[in-house]
Scaffold this motif. Structure first.
Motif, PDB file in Angstrom:
ATOM      1  N   GLU A  40      -7.733 -13.587   0.595  1.00  0.00           N
ATOM      2  CA  GLU A  40      -7.465 -12.647  -0.491  1.00  0.00           C
ATOM      3  C   GLU A  40      -8.424 -11.461  -0.425  1.00  0.00           C
ATOM      4  O   GLU A  40      -8.027 -10.304  -0.669  1.00  0.00           O
ATOM      5  CB  GLU A  40      -7.603 -13.364  -1.832  1.00  0.00           C
ATOM      6  N   ASP A  41      -9.673 -11.697  -0.084  1.00  0.00           N
ATOM      7  CA  ASP A  41     -10.640 -10.603   0.053  1.00  0.00           C
ATOM      8  C   ASP A  41     -10.237  -9.671   1.192  1.00  0.00           C
ATOM      9  O   ASP A  41     -10.352  -8.443   1.071  1.00  0.00           O
ATOM     10  CB  ASP A  41     -12.045 -11.170   0.324  1.00  0.00           C
ATOM     11  N   TRP A  42      -9.758 -10.254   2.285  1.00  0.00           N
ATOM     12  CA  TRP A  42      -9.325  -9.449   3.433  1.00  0.00           C
ATOM     13  C   TRP A  42      -8.127  -8.582   3.051  1.00  0.00           C
ATOM     14  O   TRP A  42      -8.057  -7.408   3.430  1.00  0.00           O
ATOM     15  CB  TRP A  42      -8.969 -10.389   4.583  1.00  0.00           C
ATOM     16  N   ARG A  43      -7.212  -9.136   2.282  1.00  0.00           N
ATOM     17  CA  ARG A  43      -6.042  -8.370   1.835  1.00  0.00           C
ATOM     18  C   ARG A  43      -6.456  -7.216   0.935  1.00  0.00           C
ATOM     19  O   ARG A  43      -5.915  -6.113   1.029  1.00  0.00           O
ATOM     20  CB  ARG A  43      -5.064  -9.283   1.105  1.00  0.00           C
ATOM     21  N   ARG A  44      -7.409  -7.476   0.030  1.00  0.00           N
ATOM     22  CA  ARG A  44      -7.878  -6.417  -0.861  1.00  0.00           C
ATOM     23  C   ARG A  44      -8.552  -5.297  -0.074  1.00  0.00           C
ATOM     24  O   ARG A  44      -8.372  -4.115  -0.392  1.00  0.00           O
ATOM     25  CB  ARG A  44      -8.851  -6.999  -1.893  1.00  0.00           C
ATOM     26  N   GLN A  45      -9.325  -5.658   0.940  1.00  0.00           N
ATOM     27  CA  GLN A  45      -9.993  -4.640   1.754  1.00  0.00           C
ATOM     28  C   GLN A  45      -8.978  -3.787   2.514  1.00  0.00           C
ATOM     29  O   GLN A  45      -9.118  -2.569   2.601  1.00  0.00           O
ATOM     30  CB  GLN A  45     -10.949  -5.321   2.729  1.00  0.00           C
ATOM     31  N   ARG A  46      -7.939  -4.428   3.053  1.00  0.00           N
ATOM     32  CA  ARG A  46      -6.896  -3.683   3.759  1.00  0.00           C
ATOM     33  C   ARG A  46      -6.153  -2.758   2.808  1.00  0.00           C
ATOM     34  O   ARG A  46      -5.858  -1.608   3.144  1.00  0.00           O
ATOM     35  CB  ARG A  46      -5.897  -4.640   4.410  1.00  0.00           C
ATOM     36  N   ALA A  47      -5.840  -3.257   1.609  1.00  0.00           N
ATOM     37  CA  ALA A  47      -5.132  -2.442   0.623  1.00  0.00           C
ATOM     38  C   ALA A  47      -5.975  -1.251   0.199  1.00  0.00           C
ATOM     39  O   ALA A  47      -5.463  -0.140   0.012  1.00  0.00           O
ATOM     40  CB  ALA A  47      -4.758  -3.288  -0.585  1.00  0.00           C
ATOM     41  N   ALA A  48      -7.295  -1.463   0.044  1.00  0.00           N
ATOM     42  CA  ALA A  48      -8.184  -0.381  -0.372  1.00  0.00           C
ATOM     43  C   ALA A  48      -8.230   0.732   0.672  1.00  0.00           C
ATOM     44  O   ALA A  48      -8.325   1.920   0.328  1.00  0.00           O
ATOM     45  CB  ALA A  48      -9.589  -0.929  -0.630  1.00  0.00           C
ATOM     46  N   LYS A  49      -8.141   0.360   1.947  1.00  0.00           N
ATOM     47  CA  LYS A  49      -8.173   1.360   3.009  1.00  0.00           C
ATOM     48  C   LYS A  49      -6.914   2.223   3.032  1.00  0.00           C
ATOM     49  O   LYS A  49      -6.931   3.330   3.559  1.00  0.00           O
ATOM     50  CB  LYS A  49      -8.344   0.670   4.367  1.00  0.00           C
ATOM     51  N   ARG A  50      -5.824   1.711   2.458  1.00  0.00           N
ATOM     52  CA  ARG A  50      -4.563   2.469   2.469  1.00  0.00           C
ATOM     53  C   ARG A  50      -4.488   3.482   1.330  1.00  0.00           C
ATOM     54  O   ARG A  50      -3.608   4.330   1.310  1.00  0.00           O
ATOM     55  CB  ARG A  50      -3.370   1.506   2.369  1.00  0.00           C
ATOM     56  N   ILE A  51      -5.407   3.391   0.364  1.00  0.00           N
ATOM     57  CA  ILE A  51      -5.354   4.261  -0.803  1.00  0.00           C
ATOM     58  C   ILE A  51      -5.953   5.632  -0.491  1.00  0.00           C
ATOM     59  O   ILE A  51      -7.021   5.732   0.102  1.00  0.00           O
ATOM     60  CB  ILE A  51      -6.094   3.623  -1.986  1.00  0.00           C
ATOM     61  N   LYS A  52      -5.245   6.680  -0.928  1.00  0.00           N
ATOM     62  CA  LYS A  52      -5.734   8.054  -0.813  1.00  0.00           C
ATOM     63  C   LYS A  52      -5.772   8.681  -2.200  1.00  0.00           C
ATOM     64  O   LYS A  52      -4.965   8.339  -3.063  1.00  0.00           O
ATOM     65  CB  LYS A  52      -4.822   8.875   0.105  1.00  0.00           C
ATOM     66  N   SER A  53      -6.692   9.593  -2.394  1.00  0.00           N
ATOM     67  CA  SER A  53      -6.813  10.266  -3.697  1.00  0.00           C
ATOM     68  C   SER A  53      -5.601  11.142  -3.959  1.00  0.00           C
ATOM     69  O   SER A  53      -4.994  11.701  -3.035  1.00  0.00           O
ATOM     70  CB  SER A  53      -8.082  11.118  -3.733  1.00  0.00           C
ATOM     71  N   GLY A  54      -5.243  11.270  -5.232  1.00  0.00           N
ATOM     72  CA  GLY A  54      -4.111  12.101  -5.604  1.00  0.00           C
ATOM     73  C   GLY A  54      -4.468  13.572  -5.654  1.00  0.00           C
ATOM     74  O   GLY A  54      -5.635  13.955  -5.582  1.00  0.00           O
ATOM     75  N   ASP A  55      -3.431  14.402  -5.821  1.00  0.00           N
ATOM     76  CA  ASP A  55      -3.655  15.848  -5.837  1.00  0.00           C
ATOM     77  C   ASP A  55      -3.505  16.452  -7.228  1.00  0.00           C
ATOM     78  O   ASP A  55      -3.552  17.672  -7.392  1.00  0.00           O
ATOM     79  CB  ASP A  55      -2.694  16.540  -4.860  1.00  0.00           C
ATOM     80  N   GLY A  56      -3.301  15.610  -8.236  1.00  0.00           N
ATOM     81  CA  GLY A  56      -3.252  16.105  -9.607  1.00  0.00           C
ATOM     82  C   GLY A  56      -1.931  16.685 -10.053  1.00  0.00           C
ATOM     83  O   GLY A  56      -1.811  17.169 -11.183  1.00  0.00           O
ATOM     84  N   ARG A  57      -0.911  16.640  -9.213  1.00  0.00           N
ATOM     85  CA  ARG A  57       0.376  17.202  -9.603  1.00  0.00           C
ATOM     86  C   ARG A  57       1.013  16.378 -10.731  1.00  0.00           C
ATOM     87  O   ARG A  57       0.705  15.207 -10.916  1.00  0.00           O
ATOM     88  CB  ARG A  57       1.335  17.264  -8.409  1.00  0.00           C
ATOM     89  N   ALA A  58       1.897  17.021 -11.464  1.00  0.00           N
ATOM     90  CA  ALA A  58       2.544  16.361 -12.593  1.00  0.00           C
ATOM     91  C   ALA A  58       3.650  15.424 -12.114  1.00  0.00           C
ATOM     92  O   ALA A  58       4.295  15.665 -11.077  1.00  0.00           O
ATOM     93  CB  ALA A  58       3.121  17.399 -13.549  1.00  0.00           C
ATOM     94  N   LEU A  59       3.868  14.357 -12.862  1.00  0.00           N
ATOM     95  CA  LEU A  59       4.939  13.419 -12.557  1.00  0.00           C
ATOM     96  C   LEU A  59       6.280  14.043 -12.927  1.00  0.00           C
ATOM     97  O   LEU A  59       6.502  14.452 -14.068  1.00  0.00           O
ATOM     98  CB  LEU A  59       4.733  12.118 -13.348  1.00  0.00           C
ATOM     99  N   LYS A  60       7.181  14.108 -11.955  1.00  0.00           N
ATOM    100  CA  LYS A  60       8.505  14.661 -12.224  1.00  0.00           C
ATOM    101  C   LYS A  60       9.393  13.594 -12.840  1.00  0.00           C
ATOM    102  O   LYS A  60       9.330  12.433 -12.461  1.00  0.00           O
ATOM    103  CB  LYS A  60       9.136  15.168 -10.920  1.00  0.00           C
ATOM    104  N   ARG A  61      10.207  13.986 -13.789  1.00  0.00           N
ATOM    105  CA  ARG A  61      11.074  13.008 -14.431  1.00  0.00           C
ATOM    106  C   ARG A  61      12.182  12.562 -13.492  1.00  0.00           C
ATOM    107  O   ARG A  61      12.560  13.268 -12.553  1.00  0.00           O
ATOM    108  CB  ARG A  61      11.665  13.536 -15.734  1.00  0.00           C
TER     109      ARG A  61
END
Length: 216
Positions: free
Chosen positions: A3-24
């Motif tokens: 489970e720790d290994w899965r969390r580490q892999r998932a964390a590496k896939r995350i990128k910061s957002g650009d602040g754009r608005a959510l489109k409906r």
């Protein structure tokens, strides 16, 4: 450990957002997009709203679908799927299958799981509304989807087992299998379509099991 290994892999896939608005969500996007919401209350009466936007298509750059996390309507982070977004008090887990959304749950630090609320205009939201407003009809549709999946996947697997068993390596060690059922091509195709429709209906309710994997 796993489970720790899965969390580490998932964390590496995350990128910061650009602040754009959510489109409906638009009606013509129903087959291509899903949105889920998670409101998290604060002790002072305020509320933080997370939204997960899941396009049902592969990313042109990476080849994998991406989930986008919005915080109070602004793009906060994104990740290739499956995704695990750390949020207040836990993690939002997102995964898809060949038929739709496989998982979109908030898992608290204590281990409790809560499914996110689908956008009312999404296909998942419309299916949830049917379940609320017409529970008997919803149960009938759910039963029919499982039946279609069982019949379609079961009969096709039964017939597929015969040619597979005739492979020399299998035939010499296990023996051959003769299917008691031989259906015409058009009926096999219809059963396969029925199994896909059954799994797709279950995906609208975020139901996924090994049975749905057989319908793939």
């Amino acid at each position: 450990m796993i489970e720790d290994w899965r969390r580490q892999r998932a964390a590496k896939r995350i990128k910061s957002g650009d602040g754009r608005a959510l489109k409906r969500l638009r009606w013509w996007q129903l087959p291509f997009r899903a949105i889920f919401y998670l409101p998290l209350p604060h002790g002072d009466g305020r509320q933080t709203i997370y939204a997960v936007d899941i396009p049902r298509r592969t990313d042109p750059d990476g080849g994998k679908a991406r989930a986008h996390l919005y915080l109070d309507g602004r793009h906060h982070a994104e990740s290739k799927l499956p995704a695990a977004f750390p949020v207040e008090g836990g993690t939002i887990h997102v995964a898809i299958s060949a038929f739709g959304i496989k998982r979109c749950h908030y898992v608290t630090t204590s281990g409790a799981e809560h499914q996110l609320t689908p956008d009312p205009k999404s296909a998942e939201g419309r299916r949830a509304r049917l379940e609320r407003n017409h529970p008997a009809l919803s149960r009938s549709i759910g039963f029919l989807s499982v039946l279609m999946l069982l019949i379609g996947a079961g009969l096709n697997l039964l017939q597929l087992a015969e040619p597979i068993s005739q492979a020399p390596a299998i035939a010499e060690n296990i023996g051959t299998f003769e299917s008691p059922i031989h259906l015409p091509i058009w009926l096999n195709f219809a059963l396969a379509v029925g199994a896909v429709l059954g799994s797709t209906e279950r995906a609208l309710r975020l139901r996924f099991s090994a049975l749905d994997q057989l319908g793939k």
